[in-house]
Design a protein around this motif. Structure first.
Motif, PDB file in Angstrom:
ATOM      1  N   ALA A 122       1.219  -1.242  -0.229  1.00 11.64           N
ATOM      2  CA  ALA A 122       0.089  -0.196  -0.477  1.00 11.64           C
ATOM      3  C   ALA A 122       0.678   1.190   0.084  1.00 11.64           C
ATOM      4  O   ALA A 122       0.627   1.929  -1.103  1.00 11.64           O
ATOM      5  CB  ALA A 122      -0.971   0.034   0.916  1.00 11.64           C
ATOM      6  N   SER A 123       1.900   1.511   0.828  1.00  9.67           N
ATOM      7  CA  SER A 123       3.078   2.579   0.822  1.00  9.67           C
ATOM      8  C   SER A 123       3.092   2.039   0.081  1.00  9.67           C
ATOM      9  O   SER A 123       3.320   3.615  -0.629  1.00  9.67           O
ATOM     10  CB  SER A 123       3.942   2.103   2.181  1.00  9.67           C
ATOM     11  OG  SER A 123       3.213   2.003   2.906  1.00  9.67           O
ATOM     12  N   LEU A 124       4.438   1.326  -0.856  1.00 10.20           N
ATOM     13  CA  LEU A 124       5.256   1.528  -2.371  1.00 10.20           C
ATOM     14  C   LEU A 124       3.716   1.886  -3.389  1.00 10.20           C
ATOM     15  O   LEU A 124       4.537   2.597  -4.071  1.00 10.20           O
ATOM     16  CB  LEU A 124       4.789   0.291  -2.564  1.00 10.20           C
ATOM     17  CG  LEU A 124       5.672  -0.263  -4.300  1.00 10.20           C
ATOM     18  CD1 LEU A 124       6.883   0.895  -3.902  1.00 10.20           C
ATOM     19  CD2 LEU A 124       6.240  -0.919  -4.398  1.00 10.20           C
ATOM     20  N   ALA A 125       2.515   1.579  -3.040  1.00 16.61           N
ATOM     21  CA  ALA A 125       1.299   1.951  -4.647  1.00 16.61           C
ATOM     22  C   ALA A 125       1.416   3.003  -4.671  1.00 16.61           C
ATOM     23  O   ALA A 125       1.246   3.927  -5.523  1.00 16.61           O
ATOM     24  CB  ALA A 125       0.618   1.223  -3.764  1.00 16.61           C
ATOM     25  N   ASP A 126       0.613   4.046  -3.237  1.00 14.97           N
ATOM     26  CA  ASP A 126       1.248   6.036  -3.128  1.00 14.97           C
ATOM     27  C   ASP A 126       2.094   5.945  -2.903  1.00 14.97           C
ATOM     28  O   ASP A 126       2.182   7.300  -4.513  1.00 14.97           O
ATOM     29  CB  ASP A 126       1.246   5.818  -1.719  1.00 14.97           C
ATOM     30  CG  ASP A 126      -0.201   5.227  -0.619  1.00 14.97           C
ATOM     31  OD1 ASP A 126      -1.941   4.895  -1.703  1.00 14.97           O
ATOM     32  OD2 ASP A 126      -0.538   5.347   0.724  1.00 14.97           O
ATOM     33  N   VAL A 127       3.559   5.780  -3.542  1.00 12.78           N
ATOM     34  CA  VAL A 127       4.641   5.964  -3.725  1.00 12.78           C
ATOM     35  C   VAL A 127       4.705   6.436  -5.459  1.00 12.78           C
ATOM     36  O   VAL A 127       4.950   7.392  -5.966  1.00 12.78           O
ATOM     37  CB  VAL A 127       5.630   5.784  -3.358  1.00 12.78           C
ATOM     38  CG1 VAL A 127       6.753   5.985  -3.989  1.00 12.78           C
ATOM     39  CG2 VAL A 127       5.962   6.198  -1.405  1.00 12.78           C
ATOM     40  N   LEU A 128       4.181   4.992  -6.121  1.00 10.86           N
ATOM     41  CA  LEU A 128       4.061   4.935  -7.342  1.00 10.86           C
ATOM     42  C   LEU A 128       3.183   6.025  -8.311  1.00 10.86           C
ATOM     43  O   LEU A 128       3.015   6.317  -9.444  1.00 10.86           O
ATOM     44  CB  LEU A 128       3.486   3.177  -7.754  1.00 10.86           C
ATOM     45  CG  LEU A 128       5.110   2.268  -6.638  1.00 10.86           C
ATOM     46  CD1 LEU A 128       4.580   0.843  -7.610  1.00 10.86           C
ATOM     47  CD2 LEU A 128       6.395   2.202  -7.969  1.00 10.86           C
ATOM     48  N   GLY A 129       1.622   6.455  -7.458  1.00  8.48           N
ATOM     49  CA  GLY A 129       0.664   6.624  -8.290  1.00  8.48           C
ATOM     50  C   GLY A 129       1.998   8.393  -8.151  1.00  8.48           C
ATOM     51  O   GLY A 129       0.910   8.586  -9.095  1.00  8.48           O
ATOM     52  N   ARG A 130       1.989   9.018  -6.507  1.00  9.75           N
ATOM     53  CA  ARG A 130       2.788   9.939  -6.923  1.00  9.75           C
ATOM     54  C   ARG A 130       3.743  10.020  -7.769  1.00  9.75           C
ATOM     55  O   ARG A 130       4.362  11.241  -8.598  1.00  9.75           O
ATOM     56  CB  ARG A 130       3.250  10.206  -5.528  1.00  9.75           C
ATOM     57  CG  ARG A 130       3.725  12.155  -5.779  1.00  9.75           C
ATOM     58  CD  ARG A 130       2.467  12.865  -5.374  1.00  9.75           C
ATOM     59  NE  ARG A 130       3.301  14.491  -5.244  1.00  9.75           N
ATOM     60  CZ  ARG A 130       2.931  14.903  -6.586  1.00  9.75           C
ATOM     61  NH1 ARG A 130       2.409  14.937  -7.130  1.00  9.75           N
ATOM     62  NH2 ARG A 130       3.429  15.972  -6.226  1.00  9.75           N
ATOM     63  N   LEU A 131       4.468   9.485  -8.303  1.00 11.44           N
ATOM     64  CA  LEU A 131       5.419   8.957  -8.924  1.00 11.44           C
ATOM     65  C   LEU A 131       5.244   9.364 -10.612  1.00 11.44           C
ATOM     66  O   LEU A 131       5.213   9.894 -10.873  1.00 11.44           O
ATOM     67  CB  LEU A 131       6.940   8.017  -8.360  1.00 11.44           C
ATOM     68  CG  LEU A 131       7.690   8.238  -7.632  1.00 11.44           C
ATOM     69  CD1 LEU A 131       8.523   6.361  -7.285  1.00 11.44           C
ATOM     70  CD2 LEU A 131       8.709   8.803  -8.667  1.00 11.44           C
ATOM     71  N   GLY A 132       4.014   8.551 -11.212  1.00 15.07           N
ATOM     72  CA  GLY A 132       3.454   8.731 -12.408  1.00 15.07           C
ATOM     73  C   GLY A 132       3.004   9.892 -12.391  1.00 15.07           C
ATOM     74  O   GLY A 132       3.298  10.355 -13.559  1.00 15.07           O
ATOM     75  N   GLU A 133       2.324  10.509 -11.093  1.00 13.62           N
ATOM     76  CA  GLU A 133       1.702  11.717 -11.838  1.00 13.62           C
ATOM     77  C   GLU A 133       3.393  12.989 -12.479  1.00 13.62           C
ATOM     78  O   GLU A 133       2.748  13.555 -12.918  1.00 13.62           O
ATOM     79  CB  GLU A 133       1.654  12.452 -10.551  1.00 13.62           C
ATOM     80  CG  GLU A 133       0.299  12.055  -9.807  1.00 13.62           C
ATOM     81  CD  GLU A 133      -0.248  12.310  -8.763  1.00 13.62           C
ATOM     82  OE1 GLU A 133       0.372  13.443  -8.012  1.00 13.62           O
ATOM     83  OE2 GLU A 133      -1.638  11.808  -8.270  1.00 13.62           O
ATOM     84  N   LEU A 134       3.975  12.943 -11.332  1.00 13.89           N
ATOM     85  CA  LEU A 134       5.441  13.992 -11.264  1.00 13.89           C
ATOM     86  C   LEU A 134       6.118  13.691 -12.760  1.00 13.89           C
ATOM     87  O   LEU A 134       6.386  14.781 -12.944  1.00 13.89           O
ATOM     88  CB  LEU A 134       6.023  13.936 -10.424  1.00 13.89           C
ATOM     89  CG  LEU A 134       5.626  14.491  -9.198  1.00 13.89           C
ATOM     90  CD1 LEU A 134       6.366  13.735  -7.791  1.00 13.89           C
ATOM     91  CD2 LEU A 134       5.894  15.879  -9.313  1.00 13.89           C
ATOM     92  N   THR A 135       6.158  12.319 -13.399  1.00 13.23           N
ATOM     93  CA  THR A 135       6.358  12.043 -14.327  1.00 13.23           C
ATOM     94  C   THR A 135       5.810  11.968 -15.809  1.00 13.23           C
ATOM     95  O   THR A 135       6.333  11.785 -16.340  1.00 13.23           O
ATOM     96  CB  THR A 135       7.846  10.322 -14.242  1.00 13.23           C
ATOM     97  OG1 THR A 135       6.126   9.747 -13.825  1.00 13.23           O
ATOM     98  CG2 THR A 135       8.559  10.367 -13.121  1.00 13.23           C
ATOM     99  N   GLY A 136       4.818  12.044 -15.340  1.00  9.00           N
ATOM    100  CA  GLY A 136       4.009  11.987 -16.637  1.00  9.00           C
ATOM    101  C   GLY A 136       3.721  10.250 -17.148  1.00  9.00           C
ATOM    102  O   GLY A 136       3.383  10.343 -17.904  1.00  9.00           O
ATOM    103  N   CYS A 137       4.176   9.756 -16.345  1.00  6.06           N
ATOM    104  CA  CYS A 137       4.185   8.429 -17.040  1.00  6.06           C
ATOM    105  C   CYS A 137       3.109   7.052 -16.202  1.00  6.06           C
ATOM    106  O   CYS A 137       3.986   6.265 -15.614  1.00  6.06           O
ATOM    107  CB  CYS A 137       5.463   7.965 -17.355  1.00  6.06           C
ATOM    108  SG  CYS A 137       6.722   8.753 -18.480  1.00  6.06           S
TER     109      CYS A 137
END
Length: 193
Positions: free
Chosen positions: A6-21
């Motif tokens: 769950a913690s990893l999914a939160d970080v991955l979601g934020r990274l997806g937003e920031l990278t546009g990927c």
């Protein structure tokens, strides 16, 4: 373990937003570097970045894998692999005990900590499960991307914005010091330093 995902999914979601990927993070991030820093094999890092799950491993198996990972990926200054004897010496034990640890996956905490510190590895390198290790390694990546997305973030986090807001309550000496600091920063930007 579900909390780690769950913690990893939160970080991955934020990274997806920031990278546009979103959903394509293995293309946007340095997978080999993440693997090197975590001890998690590249294919597992790719799967985790894509929202997948890692195979469950028990602690002795994980420690054994990370010990072998260090031996395969870390090099002496001359570019050669560390021998088992050299790793044992770094860990502060004999080659025989080190070989036994590799088989059992249960070295002492003191010896693994010596290895971890010698190679500049993060706390928990030997014991963190794959999603925990990746979550930890992604934190500096996330902070860097957030700082790029919001240049004032570092100023807010350091308290400088709050400090500037307090200017009306400052005495003359404090205001002069703050003004000197601002002048130092802006002059270094003008000169390109």
């Amino acid at each position: 373990m579900s909390d780690a995902y769950a913690s990893l999914a939160d970080v991955l979601g934020r990274l997806g937003e920031l990278t546009g990927c979103p959903g394509r993070l293995p293309e946007a991030l340095d997978v080999a570097d993440l693997s090197h820093r975590t001890g998690v094999p590249v294919p597992v890092v790719v799967d985790l970045l894509a929202g997948g799950r890692a195979a469950e491993t028990c602690l002795p198996q994980r420690v054994r894998q990370r010990l072998d990972f260090i031996r395969q990926t870390r090099r002496r200054p001359d570019g050669k692999r560390y021998s088992l004897g050299e790793l044992a010496e770094i860990a502060g034990t004999s080659r025989q005990w080190f070989s036994e640890w590799r088989k059992s996956g249960l070295p002492s905490l003191a010896h693994t900590d010596r290895l971890r510190r010698f190679f500049g590895l993060p706390a928990g390198f030997f014991t963190a499960d794959e999603p925990e290790a990746l979550h930890q390694a992604l934190q500096p990546v996330l902070r860097g991307l957030e700082a790029e997305a919001d240049p004032l973030l570092r100023l807010r986090e350091s308290g400088l914005v709050r400090l500037a807001a307090r200017a009306p309550q400052m005495n003359a000496r404090q205001l002069a010091t703050l003004a000197d600091l601002v002048e130092l920063i802006t002059s270094s930007e003008r000169t390109g330093s």
